[in-house]
Motif scaffolding. Structure first.
Motif, PDB file in Angstrom:
ATOM      1  N   MET A 262       0.859  -1.173   0.000  1.00 62.14           N
ATOM      2  CA  MET A 262       0.000   0.000   0.000  1.00 62.14           C
ATOM      3  C   MET A 262       0.899   1.228   0.000  1.00 62.14           C
ATOM      4  O   MET A 262       1.750   1.379   0.879  1.00 62.14           O
ATOM      5  CB  MET A 262      -0.871   0.048   1.272  1.00 62.14           C
ATOM      6  CG  MET A 262      -1.580  -1.233   1.649  1.00 62.14           C
ATOM      7  SD  MET A 262      -2.916  -1.632   0.538  1.00 62.14           S
ATOM      8  CE  MET A 262      -4.136  -0.465   1.083  1.00 62.14           C
ATOM      9  N   VAL A 263       0.710   2.101  -0.991  1.00 59.83           N
ATOM     10  CA  VAL A 263       1.494   3.335  -1.010  1.00 59.83           C
ATOM     11  C   VAL A 263       0.561   4.530  -1.116  1.00 59.83           C
ATOM     12  O   VAL A 263      -0.585   4.394  -1.529  1.00 59.83           O
ATOM     13  CB  VAL A 263       2.524   3.370  -2.164  1.00 59.83           C
ATOM     14  CG1 VAL A 263       3.545   2.259  -2.007  1.00 59.83           C
ATOM     15  CG2 VAL A 263       1.832   3.265  -3.508  1.00 59.83           C
TER      16      VAL A 263
ATOM     17  N   ILE B 289      -0.030  -8.190   2.824  1.00 60.94           N
ATOM     18  CA  ILE B 289      -0.147  -6.739   2.633  1.00 60.94           C
ATOM     19  C   ILE B 289       0.901  -6.045   3.462  1.00 60.94           C
ATOM     20  O   ILE B 289       1.037  -6.304   4.659  1.00 60.94           O
ATOM     21  CB  ILE B 289      -1.543  -6.239   3.057  1.00 60.94           C
ATOM     22  CG1 ILE B 289      -2.622  -7.001   2.290  1.00 60.94           C
ATOM     23  CG2 ILE B 289      -1.662  -4.745   2.840  1.00 60.94           C
ATOM     24  CD1 ILE B 289      -4.017  -6.794   2.832  1.00 60.94           C
ATOM     25  N   LEU B 290       1.627  -5.170   2.777  1.00 62.71           N
ATOM     26  CA  LEU B 290       2.573  -4.326   3.525  1.00 62.71           C
ATOM     27  C   LEU B 290       2.012  -2.921   3.505  1.00 62.71           C
ATOM     28  O   LEU B 290       1.921  -2.298   2.450  1.00 62.71           O
ATOM     29  CB  LEU B 290       3.959  -4.376   2.881  1.00 62.71           C
ATOM     30  CG  LEU B 290       5.020  -3.560   3.611  1.00 62.71           C
ATOM     31  CD1 LEU B 290       5.346  -4.199   4.959  1.00 62.71           C
ATOM     32  CD2 LEU B 290       6.289  -3.448   2.774  1.00 62.71           C
ATOM     33  N   ASP B 291       1.620  -2.503   4.697  1.00 63.98           N
ATOM     34  CA  ASP B 291       1.034  -1.164   4.817  1.00 63.98           C
ATOM     35  C   ASP B 291       2.178  -0.234   5.170  1.00 63.98           C
ATOM     36  O   ASP B 291       2.775  -0.363   6.250  1.00 63.98           O
ATOM     37  CB  ASP B 291      -0.036  -1.212   5.917  1.00 63.98           C
ATOM     38  CG  ASP B 291      -0.752   0.119   6.061  1.00 63.98           C
ATOM     39  OD1 ASP B 291      -0.609   0.968   5.155  1.00 63.98           O
ATOM     40  OD2 ASP B 291      -1.433   0.294   7.088  1.00 63.98           O
TER      41      ASP B 291
ATOM     42  N   ASN C 121      13.437  -0.137  -0.116  1.00 63.46           N
ATOM     43  CA  ASN C 121      13.550  -1.496   0.391  1.00 63.46           C
ATOM     44  C   ASN C 121      12.223  -2.239   0.324  1.00 63.46           C
ATOM     45  O   ASN C 121      12.182  -3.388  -0.056  1.00 63.46           O
ATOM     46  CB  ASN C 121      14.030  -1.472   1.842  1.00 63.46           C
ATOM     47  CG  ASN C 121      15.526  -1.264   1.910  1.00 63.46           C
ATOM     48  OD1 ASN C 121      16.251  -1.705   1.020  1.00 63.46           O
ATOM     49  ND2 ASN C 121      15.978  -0.567   2.939  1.00 63.46           N
ATOM     50  N   TYR C 122      11.169  -1.503   0.766  1.00 65.45           N
ATOM     51  CA  TYR C 122       9.858  -2.159   0.728  1.00 65.45           C
ATOM     52  C   TYR C 122       9.471  -2.527  -0.699  1.00 65.45           C
ATOM     53  O   TYR C 122       9.027  -3.630  -0.973  1.00 65.45           O
ATOM     54  CB  TYR C 122       8.767  -1.217   1.266  1.00 65.45           C
ATOM     55  CG  TYR C 122       8.955  -0.739   2.697  1.00 65.45           C
ATOM     56  CD1 TYR C 122       9.505  -1.589   3.655  1.00 65.45           C
ATOM     57  CD2 TYR C 122       8.532   0.537   3.061  1.00 65.45           C
ATOM     58  CE1 TYR C 122       9.645  -1.149   4.953  1.00 65.45           C
ATOM     59  CE2 TYR C 122       8.661   0.983   4.349  1.00 65.45           C
ATOM     60  CZ  TYR C 122       9.228   0.142   5.310  1.00 65.45           C
ATOM     61  OH  TYR C 122       9.365   0.568   6.586  1.00 65.45           O
TER      62      TYR C 122
ATOM     63  N   LEU D  11       8.300   2.456 -10.291  1.00 65.16           N
ATOM     64  CA  LEU D  11       8.824   2.020 -11.593  1.00 65.16           C
ATOM     65  C   LEU D  11      10.340   1.975 -11.553  1.00 65.16           C
ATOM     66  O   LEU D  11      10.962   1.082 -12.110  1.00 65.16           O
ATOM     67  CB  LEU D  11       8.341   2.968 -12.698  1.00 65.16           C
ATOM     68  CG  LEU D  11       6.836   2.875 -13.000  1.00 65.16           C
ATOM     69  CD1 LEU D  11       6.482   3.732 -14.218  1.00 65.16           C
ATOM     70  CD2 LEU D  11       6.418   1.432 -13.283  1.00 65.16           C
ATOM     71  N   ARG D  12      10.921   2.943 -10.898  1.00 65.24           N
ATOM     72  CA  ARG D  12      12.384   2.981 -10.828  1.00 65.24           C
ATOM     73  C   ARG D  12      12.905   1.759 -10.069  1.00 65.24           C
ATOM     74  O   ARG D  12      13.849   1.112 -10.515  1.00 65.24           O
ATOM     75  CB  ARG D  12      12.827   4.255 -10.101  1.00 65.24           C
ATOM     76  CG  ARG D  12      14.297   4.561 -10.273  1.00 65.24           C
ATOM     77  CD  ARG D  12      14.691   5.828  -9.564  1.00 65.24           C
ATOM     78  NE  ARG D  12      14.623   5.686  -8.108  1.00 65.24           N
ATOM     79  CZ  ARG D  12      13.914   6.489  -7.321  1.00 65.24           C
ATOM     80  NH1 ARG D  12      13.214   7.493  -7.841  1.00 65.24           N
ATOM     81  NH2 ARG D  12      13.882   6.292  -6.022  1.00 65.24           N
ATOM     82  N   VAL D  13      12.285   1.458  -8.944  1.00 67.05           N
ATOM     83  CA  VAL D  13      12.777   0.319  -8.137  1.00 67.05           C
ATOM     84  C   VAL D  13      12.500  -1.007  -8.855  1.00 67.05           C
ATOM     85  O   VAL D  13      13.377  -1.859  -8.948  1.00 67.05           O
ATOM     86  CB  VAL D  13      12.102   0.327  -6.752  1.00 67.05           C
ATOM     87  CG1 VAL D  13      12.438  -0.956  -5.980  1.00 67.05           C
ATOM     88  CG2 VAL D  13      12.567   1.527  -5.961  1.00 67.05           C
ATOM     89  N   LYS D  14      11.279  -1.153  -9.329  1.00 67.38           N
ATOM     90  CA  LYS D  14      10.923  -2.438  -9.936  1.00 67.38           C
ATOM     91  C   LYS D  14      11.486  -2.567 -11.355  1.00 67.38           C
ATOM     92  O   LYS D  14      11.601  -3.671 -11.867  1.00 67.38           O
ATOM     93  CB  LYS D  14       9.390  -2.585  -9.988  1.00 67.38           C
ATOM     94  CG  LYS D  14       8.711  -2.650  -8.621  1.00 67.38           C
ATOM     95  CD  LYS D  14       9.283  -3.707  -7.730  1.00 67.38           C
ATOM     96  CE  LYS D  14       8.758  -5.088  -8.125  1.00 67.38           C
ATOM     97  NZ  LYS D  14       9.194  -6.099  -7.111  1.00 67.38           N
TER      98      LYS D  14
END
Lengths: 885, 201
Positions: free
Chosen positions: B16-17, B63-65, B78-79, B109-112
């Motif tokens: 979740m961002v 889910i990572l909140d 990192n997340y 997009l940059r991280v992935k």
């Protein structure tokens, strides 16, 4: 069984120790108590867990490190599962300067830098390339140390000894193997050497770079040299040192703060732990105020047990504080103990407190002493009080005596109880009341009930104390009632309450005796030693004798005051007597009764009073006094003719002119006091009555009451009364017969009569008639008082008449025949009339008188007989008067 | 012990961002536990995992909140690395949050390093229509521009809450199946990638 809990959510999912985590999931139980376990990263965090709902728990993470699961355990679902992970990490910043909610182990944090550098798990490979032996019997280290002193088998050590190494690791390796190992080692060393060279060759580029860099550094250093001097690192060093110092300072401050905090915490801990000790002074004070001494003692014992060996100053201070309180308490208790009045039970309790408090006082002994003192003081107070009231009384008496007649003052006295009586009463009551306490506490002291060590000599001292009290008590009583039994010194010491008049005290004596006796009974019940009891016993004996004596004395006094009312009782039990002897009898009977009831009766531990010779003697003396007193009264009465007024002294015996009736009238006019002769007769009657009846009754009464030794007195008195009787009789006769006899002669010769006459007698002469009438008169008088006296009185009178007659006859010079006849007639008539009261002597006198008269012839005698018969017939009534019926 | 049952179903990792206070946690909690949390408490990083039935298939959603606040921007990288799909959330009542989605998109997009990463643009708080600052058109225009679906939700009324998670999971599943295929034959995968790229461009 409920489904197992599942943790499906963590917020947040990572954090340092102390992070507050919301744990979400399912089946966390239906109530807080269902949650019985919670671990975060393997660390038990149940303590901080807060159950919110079946899907939510809030907890604070522990010291768990790294990723781990959060496992919830519930009562009904058991240990659950976890879908998510929590990552615990330790911020490197956690240290002495950082606030942290949990305890962080500091040691690894501080040494992390060095630790990471040191080769921790560096596995040494065998330098010979041989497998490491698995030998069972290794050579012991001691042996190796002995053989290779100062060496060791560590290959990296500077003290490396190959021998040690081989022995230790290759003890069983064959020589061939060892040779091969040596070749291996050589090759390895060779290889390394060659390897260095090839390494350089291979990396020539970077080596060159390094050289260049070194050159650059050198150049830079050179250029900096003029700028920074020879030692360019000096400044740096300084800065490092400076920073080190600063850091140290900082650290020191922190350390000191930490120290201080630690100290405070310690102090708080100590305070908390020894709250009991520090609060104790207040608690003790409160309990003292409430009077809960048992609790105080309990606390004190506990504190003493816990802390008496302590060397800690603050404990000592607290202990001192407590000691101070306890000391005050001891003082207070000790004071209470000695404050009278107080019951034995109270005292015992106080003594127990004092002993339990380890008081320095000899509490039990002090209690005994104070009791004894108290008794003595009380004695003095009572004495003083009564002494003062006595003074008031005396003043009153004096003033009343001056104002009123003696009688009035006596009435006043009767109304006010004499102070010495009050004093004795009170002192007896006091002893009965407070002495038993002294004895009881003494008994419990010596029997060990008070748990006190009895000191030597106390027995004697205590005995002395008890004896002293008893003696004082006795002496006080003696001093106030029977001071004559005390020595002079004691009399001075034990006051001078004036003993009241005998009459006054007599009323109270039996009562006093009773008081003393009741006290004595109390003392006997206490089981006092005989020695002490005997003192009181002696006092009692004295008192009893005194009591008896006083009572008798009082009776004597009362008897002395008896007066005659001259009222003869004609009816009732005793005839012909007045009230006097009966009153006397009553008084004596009363006193016997009282004495019997008081002094004579034997109570506990008393011997019969009359067994004592002193008492015996006293009794005889007093009885004698009583009896003689009565005798004295009778005697007084009989001799007190003149005591009456003069008018009455006129001769009452009838001449032919006067009559006793007339004089009796005058007597009755005067307060009913009869004439002297009557009085004499009454006294005589009383006297005889007393002698014959009263004394016997008294004797019986005495014997009945246990007075056995009074026979002598009674006999004595009887003799005395006999004498008195005779005296009175003489007196009466003197009064009666003298005039009666005296009238015979004048009457005989009345009208110039001559025995030498010639008239033939026809009747007896008037003088004889008068004589008869007179006697009848006396007879009636005596009978009027008591017929018992007739014999005594009339016989005597007749005797004198006969004697007179004889005298008169012998004086006649000449009888005519007729005269002789007349005389014979007269004499025979009188003889006949007085026959009943004629004694032998009288008979003699009559006979002699007849002899004097000339003898008659038979015819003449017949005439005489005839006249006599006629006369008797005429005077039949007179004759009957003088006959005894 | 606990790992065995969880290990079997496929796990779809959702992140979740979005800016702070747009309702990431609220959406998550509504989805996970059917509860709506009124009071606001900034999140740092929360993990949730749940077994669900996705089109008749047992899967697990993880889910990572994340934290919305700027303070945590540095650690987001990192997340994001571990995420397989993203829900980019903004509040329709707050334009700033909508603008911030752009930045989040770029960072992901940059991280992935993958344009086709499963991604949903979510406009939350649609129950507060009267306070709306971001129009539906505006938002859906941006979604179209990114080539992602746009959904409006309400954590309070639970409107479209399940939908956004399920939609995202379906995308993740589809993408995973694609990757499985491409691992068998690489060529196909590359052509597809290029095709899509072309399309967007």
């Amino acid at each position: 069984m409920a489904p197992p809990p599942i943790v499906s959510g963590l917020s947040p999912n990572e954090g340092p120790p102390g992070t507050r985590i919301k744990i979400r999931g399912e089946n966390f139980g239906s109530q807080p108590s269902d949650l019985i376990g919670l671990t975060i990263c393997g660390v038990d965090c149940l303590l901080t867990a807060e159950w919110k709902s079946p899907n939510k728990i809030i907890a604070i993470s522990g010291t768990g490190k790294g990723k781990g699961e959060v496992i919830v355990t519930t009562k009904y679902g058991g240990t659950g599962t976890c879908n998510v992970t929590f990552k615990g990490y330790h911020l490197t910043t956690i240290g002495p300067m950082k606030e942290s909610a949990v305890w962080v182990e500091e040691t690894p944090l501080f040494s992390w830098g060095r630790h990471s550098l040191s080769p921790t798990s560096f596995q040494q490979e065998d330098p010979l390339g041989l497998s490491i032996e698995e030998t069972e019997n290794k050579i012991s280290e001691d042996f190796l140390i002995n053989h290779f002193p100062g060496k060791c088998g560590d290959i990296t050590s500077t003290n490396f000894s190959p021998g040690w190494f081989l022995l230790e690791n290759h003890q069983n390796t064959s020589f061939n193997d060892l040779s091969a190992g040596l070749v291996h080692l050589r090759r390895k060393v060779q290889g390394q050497k060659e390897g260095q060279l090839s390494f350089l060759k291979a990396n020539i580029g970077s080596v060159m770079d390094q050289v260049d860099t070194l050159v650059n550094i050198w150049e830079k250093y050179d250029s900096d040299l003029p700028k920074l001097g020879n030692e360019p690192t000096l400044k740096l060093e300084k800065a490092i040192k400076e920073s080190e110092r600063e850091a140290r300072k900082l650290f020191d401050e922190v350390l000191s703060r930490k120290d201080r905090a630690e100290k405070t915490r310690n102090a708080l801990n100590v305070l908390q732990r020894f709250k009991f000790l520090f609060c104790l002074p207040c608690v003790i004070e409160r309990n003292i105020r409430k009077g809960e001494y048992d609790i105080v003692i309990n606390d004190y014992m506990r504190v003493k047990n816990l802390f008496h060996k302590t060397d800690v100053p603050i404990f000592k201070d607290a202990l001192n504080e407590i000691e101070k309180r306890i000391e005050e308490l001891q003082k207070k208790l000790h004071h209470d103990l000695q404050t009278m009045p107080i019951t034995v039970e109270q005292q015992k309790r106080l003594i127990r407190y004092l002993i339990n408090l380890d008081s320095p006082y000899d509490a039990a002994w002090d209690a005994i002493k104070s009791r004894s003192d108290y008794i003595n003081k009380k004695f003095k107070t009572i004495y003083k009080y009564h002494k003062s009231t006595e003074k008031v009384e005396m003043d009153k008496k004096k003033s009343s005596a001056s104002k009123f007649a003696f009688n009035n003052s006596q009435i006043i006295e009767m109304n006010t109880v004499p102070s010495c009586v009050n004093f004795v009463d009170e002192i007896c009551a006091t002893v009965s009341e407070i002495f038993p306490d002294l004895w009881k506490i003494g008994q419990s002291y010596f029997s060990g009930e008070l748990k006190v060590k009895v000191e030597a000599g106390r027995q004697v001292e205590y005995k002395h104390m008890v004896m002293n009290v008893i003696e004082t008590f006795c002496k006080y009583i003696k001093a106030s009632i029977i001071p004559n039994t005390l020595d002079k010194a004691d009399r001075n010491q034990f006051g001078t309450l004036t003993t009241p008049e005998r009459d006054e005290i007599a009323h109270y004596l039996p009562e006093l005796l009773r008081s003393v006796r009741s006290t004595y009974a109390t003392l006997i019940r206490l089981d006092l030693p005989n020695e002490a009891l005997d003192i009181v016993g002696n006092l009692l004996l004295d008192l009893r004798i005194h009591c008896m004596s006083i009572l008798f004395q009082q009776t004597t006094e009362q008897i002395k005051q008896l007066s005659e009312n001259w009222q003869i009782q004609y009816n009732g039990k005793y005839m012909g007597v007045t009230e006097l002897p009966i009153k006397f009898l009553q008084l004596v009977e009363d006193v016997i009764q009282i004495v019997k009831e008081s002094a004579l009766s034997c109570e506990q531990r008393e011997s019969p009073l009359l067994e004592k010779p002193i008492a015996q003697k006293e009794l005889e003396k007093q009885v004698d006094c009583i009896l003689s007193a009565f005798h004295g009264i009778l005697n007084n009465l009989s001799s007190s003719e003149d005591l009456e007024d003069g008018e009455d002294s006129s001769p009452v015996v009838s001449q032919l002119i006067g009559t006793p009736a007339s004089s009796q009238k005058t007597g009755s006019a005067k307060q009913n006091i009869p004439i002297w002769e009557h009085r004499l007769l009454i006294i005589l009657s009383n006297c005889m009555f007393t002698k014959n009846t009263i004394l016997d009754i008294i004797l019986t009464k005495f014997k009945e009451s246990g007075f056995l030794s009074v026979d002598a007195c009674i006999t004595n008195t009887k003799t005395k009364l006999d004498n008195l009787e005779r005296t009175i009789l003489d007196k009466y006769l003197e009064q009666k017969s003298d005039p009666l006899v005296g009238t015979i002669e004048p009457s005989m010769y009345l009208g110039r009569f001559d025995w030498d006459m010639t008239v033939v007698p026809t009747d007896i002469r008037p003088y004889a008639k008068e004589c008869i009438n007179n006697l009848i008169n006396v007879h009636s008088e005596v009978t009027g008082i008591s017929s018992a006296l007739l014999d005594n009185v009339l016989t005597r009178i007749v005797e004198t008449i006969a004697e007179e007659l004889y005298r008169l006859m012998s004086c006649v010079q000449k009888f005519s025949k007729q005269g002789a006849q007349q005389a014979r007639t007269d004499i025979q008539a009188l003889q006949e009339f007085f026959k009943e009261y004629t004694s032998d002597a009288a008979k003699g006198h009559f006979a002699e008188a007849l002899n004097v008269v000339p003898q008659l012839e038979t015819s003449e005698k017949a005439l005489v007989e005839d006249v006599l018969r006629q006369c008797k017939g005429r005077m039949r009534i007179q004759l009957m008067c003088l006959r005894k019926t | 012990m606990s790992k065995k049952p969880t290990a079997q179903p496929v796990i779809h990792k959702v992140i979740m961002v979005g800016s702070g206070g747009v309702g990431k946690s609220a959406l998550t909690l509504q989805f996970m536990y059917d509860e709506f949390v009124e009071d606001y408490e900034p999140t740092k990083a929360d993990s949730y995992r749940k077994k669900i039935l996705l089109d008749g298939e047992d899967v697990q959603i993880d889910i990572l909140d994340t934290a919305g606040q700027e303070d945590y921007a540095a650690i987001r990288d990192n997340y994001f690395r571990s995420g397989e799909g993203f829900l980019c959330i903004f509040s329709i009542t707050e334009d700033e949050s909508f603008q911030a989605t752009q930045e989040f998109r770029e960072q992901i997009l940059r991280v992935k390093n993958d344009e086709n990463i499963p991604f949903l643009l979510v406009g939350n708080k649609c129950d507060l229509e009267d306070k709306r600052k971001v129009t539906f058109q505006e938002a859906s225009d941006r979604a179209k521009q990114w080539g992602v679906p746009y959904v409006e939700t309400s954590a309070k009324t639970r409107e479209h809450v399940d939908k956004v998670f399920y939609d995202l999971m379906r995308e993740i599943r589809a993408r995973k199946m694609d990757e499985n295929k491409t691992s068998n034959g690489r060529g196909k995968d590359k052509s597809k990638k290029k095709k899509r790229l072309c399309k967007i461009l």
